[in-house]
Write a protein that holds these residues in place. Structure first.
Motif, PDB file in Angstrom:
ATOM      1  N   ALA A 118       0.818  -1.219   0.000  1.00  0.00           N
ATOM      2  CA  ALA A 118       0.000   0.000   0.000  1.00  0.00           C
ATOM      3  C   ALA A 118       0.852   1.268   0.000  1.00  0.00           C
ATOM      4  N   ASN A 119       2.093   1.186   0.487  1.00  0.00           N
ATOM      5  CA  ASN A 119       2.940   2.399   0.531  1.00  0.00           C
ATOM      6  C   ASN A 119       3.792   2.568  -0.729  1.00  0.00           C
ATOM      7  N   THR A 120       3.486   1.828  -1.773  1.00  0.00           N
ATOM      8  CA  THR A 120       4.198   1.994  -3.059  1.00  0.00           C
ATOM      9  C   THR A 120       4.071   3.443  -3.527  1.00  0.00           C
ATOM     10  N   THR A 121       5.190   4.018  -3.994  1.00  0.00           N
ATOM     11  CA  THR A 121       5.112   5.418  -4.448  1.00  0.00           C
ATOM     12  C   THR A 121       4.525   5.483  -5.863  1.00  0.00           C
ATOM     13  N   GLN A 122       3.996   6.643  -6.187  1.00  0.00           N
ATOM     14  CA  GLN A 122       3.463   6.859  -7.541  1.00  0.00           C
ATOM     15  C   GLN A 122       4.577   6.678  -8.573  1.00  0.00           C
ATOM     16  N   GLN A 123       5.778   7.158  -8.205  1.00  0.00           N
ATOM     17  CA  GLN A 123       6.919   7.070  -9.127  1.00  0.00           C
ATOM     18  C   GLN A 123       7.252   5.599  -9.429  1.00  0.00           C
TER      19      GLN A 123
END
Ligand code: NAD
Length: 293
Positions: free
Chosen positions: A79-84
């Motif tokens: 869930a904490n995956t970055t948009q980048q």
């Protein structure tokens, strides 16, 4: 007025049965093309986070792929995956020749902009049909990859054999993934289209004159049975899980069935068609990538 306990008069638009027939044809086509070209159609499925409903949808999509001879490649990200990071993965998949379709399961966590993500997908691999390019193609009457749920609703309406030219169609809900592309599909088919949304006044009066109602507001039982014009076709896109675990839609099914000529049940109506059209779109993208069409 008839009692709600009387037997339904409407014919059921059986999405489960239509989906099963269509999936057989999609599977046969995928197999013939795979043999000819030495690879299966490939669908990348990206899930960010562990939303239980999304996990169920993703599982159903992967099972649907397996049964239709489509290779699915799972990318389950925290869930904490970055948009980048997500954009980087999409760029890789855009360039990967074994991938014909890319699906990012929505909703994504709040720190990720879903529009930016959708626009990053190669429109030729946008098998959900959410990219502005594909919506624009539909608006310009040159559909390419079509949004799955409205496309599935059109297949269900086709089952009735009705000629859509000049039909009064009322869509309840105006989201980017259901209501808006549904309006474009019906316009393309020659219908007269009204789109209602949360700011619309007099919903009942719109529904009362509709030959076809597409209910996609996400409000359980919003469409009352007595609003339905005799002989109308009712497509219920809404999905709501009740406390006992059963599913229901946006339309008061039993009461609406007393007036309608055709109605989709929930479950077993639009739901199975949405995944079916995803499979159809993946095979369509595969064909385009192979130069078959
Ligand atoms: P959404 O929340 O993005 O959009 C809802 C739309 O309904 C909005 O345009 C809003 O303005 C409108 N609306 C809200 N209240 C209204 C009212 N009282 N009168 C008229 N319009 C009203 O939802 P969505 O993603 O489009 O999904 C809608 C429903 O369809 C949900 O129940 C969802 O679970 C279901 N759904 C089902 C499938 C499927 O495959 N069966 C696919 C997608 C969505």
């Amino acid at each position: 007025m008839r009692s709600i306990m009387t037997t339904s008069t409407a014919q059921i638009l059986d999405g489960k049965a239509l989906a099963a027939r269509m999936r057989q044809d999609i599977g046969l086509e995928a197999e013939q093309l795979s043999q000819k070209h030495g690879r299966k159609p490939g669908l990348a499925v990206i899930l960010v986070g562990a939303d239980p409903a999304s996990q169920v949808y993703v599982k159903a999509k992967k099972t649907g792929c397996e049964k239709a001879g489509i290779a699915s490649y799972s990318h389950e990200l925290p869930a904490n995956t970055t948009q980048q990071h997500l954009l980087g993965l999409i760029t890789e998949l855009n360039q990967d020749p074994k991938i014909d379709g890319i699906l990012v399961q929505l909703p994504v966590p709040a720190h990720i902009n879903s529009e930016t993500i959708i626009e990053a997908i190669d429109p030729g691999k946008d098998v959900d049909g959410f990219h502005p390019y594909n919506l624009g193609r539909l608006a310009a009457r040159q559909p390419a990859l079509r949004s799955c749920t409205p496309y599935g609703c059109m297949k269900l309406i086709e089952e009735t054999g009705v000629d859509l030219h000049g039909m009064e169609c009322v869509i309840v809900g105006a989201s980017n993934i259901v209501g808006r592309p549904m309006a474009l599909e019906l316009l393309l088919a020659g219908a007269t289209v009204t789109v209602t949304h949360k700011f619309s006044r007099g919903l009942q009066s719109h529904v009362e004159r509709a030959d076809i109602v597409v209910a996609a507001a996400g409000k359980q039982g919003l469409i009352k049975g007595e609003w339905i014009k005799p002989g109308a076709i009712i497509i219920d896109v809404g999905i709501h899980r009740l406390e006992d675990g059963s599913l229901t839609g946006d339309v008061a099914f039993e009461e609406a069935s007393q007036n309608a000529a055709w109605i989709t049940p929930v479950p077993g109506g639009v739901g199975p068609m949405t995944i079916t059209m995803l499979l159809a779109n993946t095979v369509q993208a595969f064909k385009t990538h192979l130069g078959e069409e």
